[in-house]
Design a protein around this motif. Structure first.
Motif, PDB file in Angstrom:
ATOM      1  N   ALA A 101     -21.699  15.827 -49.355  1.00  0.00           N
ATOM      2  CA  ALA A 101     -21.687  16.623 -47.634  1.00  0.00           C
ATOM      3  C   ALA A 101     -21.597  15.756 -47.095  1.00  0.00           C
ATOM      4  N   TRP A 102     -19.769  15.349 -46.931  1.00  0.00           N
ATOM      5  CA  TRP A 102     -18.497  14.897 -46.632  1.00  0.00           C
ATOM      6  C   TRP A 102     -17.503  15.162 -46.972  1.00  0.00           C
ATOM      7  N   THR A 103     -16.597  15.053 -45.680  1.00  0.00           N
ATOM      8  CA  THR A 103     -14.766  14.836 -46.618  1.00  0.00           C
ATOM      9  C   THR A 103     -14.942  13.866 -47.324  1.00  0.00           C
ATOM     10  N   ALA A 104     -15.093  11.960 -46.671  1.00  0.00           N
ATOM     11  CA  ALA A 104     -14.399  11.583 -47.088  1.00  0.00           C
ATOM     12  C   ALA A 104     -15.813  10.380 -46.919  1.00  0.00           C
ATOM     13  N   GLY A 261      -6.069  16.583 -54.104  1.00  0.00           N
ATOM     14  CA  GLY A 261      -7.168  15.953 -53.622  1.00  0.00           C
ATOM     15  C   GLY A 261      -6.894  14.702 -53.082  1.00  0.00           C
ATOM     16  N   ASP A 262      -6.574  14.640 -52.416  1.00  0.00           N
ATOM     17  CA  ASP A 262      -6.220  13.250 -51.285  1.00  0.00           C
ATOM     18  C   ASP A 262      -6.005  13.914 -49.998  1.00  0.00           C
ATOM     19  N   LEU A 263      -7.197  14.530 -50.167  1.00  0.00           N
ATOM     20  CA  LEU A 263      -7.434  15.684 -48.848  1.00  0.00           C
ATOM     21  C   LEU A 263      -6.429  15.358 -47.808  1.00  0.00           C
ATOM     22  N   LEU A 264      -7.107  14.173 -46.900  1.00  0.00           N
ATOM     23  CA  LEU A 264      -6.398  13.521 -45.754  1.00  0.00           C
ATOM     24  C   LEU A 264      -5.043  12.685 -45.890  1.00  0.00           C
ATOM     25  N   GLY A 265      -4.207  13.153 -46.525  1.00  0.00           N
ATOM     26  CA  GLY A 265      -2.755  12.826 -47.561  1.00  0.00           C
ATOM     27  C   GLY A 265      -1.823  13.232 -46.523  1.00  0.00           C
ATOM     28  N   ASN A 267       1.610  13.983 -47.880  1.00  0.00           N
ATOM     29  CA  ASN A 267       2.663  14.201 -48.981  1.00  0.00           C
ATOM     30  C   ASN A 267       2.962  15.088 -48.777  1.00  0.00           C
ATOM     31  N   GLN A 268       1.676  15.862 -50.060  1.00  0.00           N
ATOM     32  CA  GLN A 268       1.574  16.435 -50.115  1.00  0.00           C
ATOM     33  C   GLN A 268      -0.092  18.215 -49.503  1.00  0.00           C
ATOM     34  N   MET A 269       0.592  19.592 -49.970  1.00  0.00           N
ATOM     35  CA  MET A 269      -0.392  19.937 -49.711  1.00  0.00           C
ATOM     36  C   MET A 269      -2.049  20.118 -50.341  1.00  0.00           C
ATOM     37  N   SER A 270      -2.844  19.042 -49.308  1.00  0.00           N
ATOM     38  CA  SER A 270      -4.293  18.626 -49.568  1.00  0.00           C
ATOM     39  C   SER A 270      -4.974  19.836 -50.113  1.00  0.00           C
ATOM     40  N   SER A 271      -6.181  19.803 -50.579  1.00  0.00           N
ATOM     41  CA  SER A 271      -7.406  21.558 -50.993  1.00  0.00           C
ATOM     42  C   SER A 271      -7.586  21.941 -50.230  1.00  0.00           C
ATOM     43  N   LEU A 272      -7.711  21.137 -49.241  1.00  0.00           N
ATOM     44  CA  LEU A 272      -8.401  21.939 -48.243  1.00  0.00           C
ATOM     45  C   LEU A 272      -8.315  22.600 -47.408  1.00  0.00           C
ATOM     46  N   ARG A 273      -6.259  23.156 -47.689  1.00  0.00           N
ATOM     47  CA  ARG A 273      -5.978  23.748 -46.600  1.00  0.00           C
ATOM     48  C   ARG A 273      -6.444  25.563 -47.361  1.00  0.00           C
TER      49      ARG A 273
END
Length: 339
Positions: A101-104, A261-265, A267-273
């Motif tokens: 249960a966390w983002t990072a 999978g670099d959720l807070l990166g 460069n590319q769309m994060s899977s969080l979107r």
């Protein structure tokens, strides 16, 4: 020709399972077998962990407290080893799956944290992230008990940066278990050839009776205005028009690209979107995987297991052949086709 034969056999198996009354609540992971790990250094993690326990009626004894100060995106192997030992020392013996249960943090050096926790850290992958990965014994497995049968406790990250979105995500997962909607799986073959390597595994167009479910293949860079989305898989560094799409409760969605999978990166769309747009679970890699299809969800395997009654965590994990770099995120117990 061999690929078409494999697709045909898998689809026939999918249809047979979908029409069977054998896939039921007694099969697969249940809330009593889920451990929820919260980071005491993150108030959002603690709040969402408690919310998830209540929403899924998970026993209080399955809540595990750890402390990871500073919200690091990536852990060193030493820090991860200590964290893993602490988690495993407190797991109830019947645990089959873990929710972080966390983002990072979401990575351990070049590994995804979910893969490292479930399979163990793969140091060889970090010598060359573009090399082939180690096969997962859970890929396309028939077992409903990954730990009891294979010694693997599946893990999925439940992002908590936004409390309202995290609670809405959990609510979608819970709702998915109670009502079946007319739905479709959309598989997009884009104009990006390097990110279309798994398109040969797209299942053929057609209905999947008796589930009010359809498979739709499109040659397009994005999906627009679809209102019945249960599965959406594509290839591309960015996916646009998500605001026009209606994801149904329990929807799975992901894009084949290097750093989803670099959720807070940036460069590319994060899977969080995907989760922010209304999907219930997703997947992405945390380090450069090159475009091996084996490092991403296999569309036919994913669909077969999900429509057969598997939970989101089971279907996603079973669909990835080489998951060391892959991060599984979302609400793990969503199961819209479990009877």
């Amino acid at each position: 020709m061999r690929t078409l034969l494999v697709l045909g056999l898998l689809l026939n198996h999918l249809l047979a399972l979908a029409g069977s009354t054998g896939a039921g609540p007694s099969q697969g992971i249940t809330p009593e077998q889920v451990a929820v790990i919260v980071n005491d250094a993150d108030p959002n993690s603690v709040e969402i962990g408690a919310y998830y326990l209540a929403a899924r009626h998970i026993p209080d004894k399955n809540l595990i407290h750890v402390s990871i100060p500073g919200h690091p995106r990536k852990l060193s192997l030493a820090a991860f080893t200590q964290l893993k030992q602490q988690i495993e020392a407190n797991l109830p013996p019947e645990t089959e799956a873990m929710v972080l249960a966390w983002t990072a943090p979401y990575a351990v050096e070049c590994n995804a944290i979910t893969a490292a926790l479930t399979l163990g850290f793969d140091a060889s992958q970090c010598k060359d992230t573009c090399a082939a990965g180690k096969p997962s014994p859970y890929f396309n497995a028939a077992t409903a008990h990954p730990y009891a049968d294979l010694g693997l406790r599946l893990s999925m990250l439940l992002p908590t940066d936004n409390l309202a979105q995290a609670k809405a995500l959990i609510d979608r997962g819970v709702v998915s278990n109670f009502r079946q909607y007319p739905a479709s799986a959309y598989f997009l073959r884009t104009a990006d050839p390097d990110r279309n390597t798994r398109s040969k595994f797209f299942p053929p167009d057609g209905a999947v009776p008796p589930l009010q479910f359809s498979v739709k293949n499109l040659k397009a860079n994005q999906l627009e205005n679809a209102q019945d989305v249960m599965v959406y898989e594509t290839g591309g560094a960015q996916v646009i028009k998500l605001e026009t799409v209606r994801f149904l409760p329990g929807a799975l969605a992901d894009h084949l690209t290097s750093f989803g999978g670099d959720l807070l990166g940036k460069n590319q769309m994060s899977s969080l979107r995907w989760l922010e747009a209304g999907a219930t679970a997703s997947y992405g890699t945390v380090s450069e995987p090159c475009n091996y299809w084996q490092k991403f969800p296999n569309p036919t395997v994913l669909l077969k297991h999900y429509l057969s009654g598997a939970t989101a965590i089971e279907a996603y994990w079973k669909s990835v052949a080489w998951p060391a770099q892959g991060l599984f995120i979302g609400e793990p117990l969503a199961a819209p086709y479990r009877r």
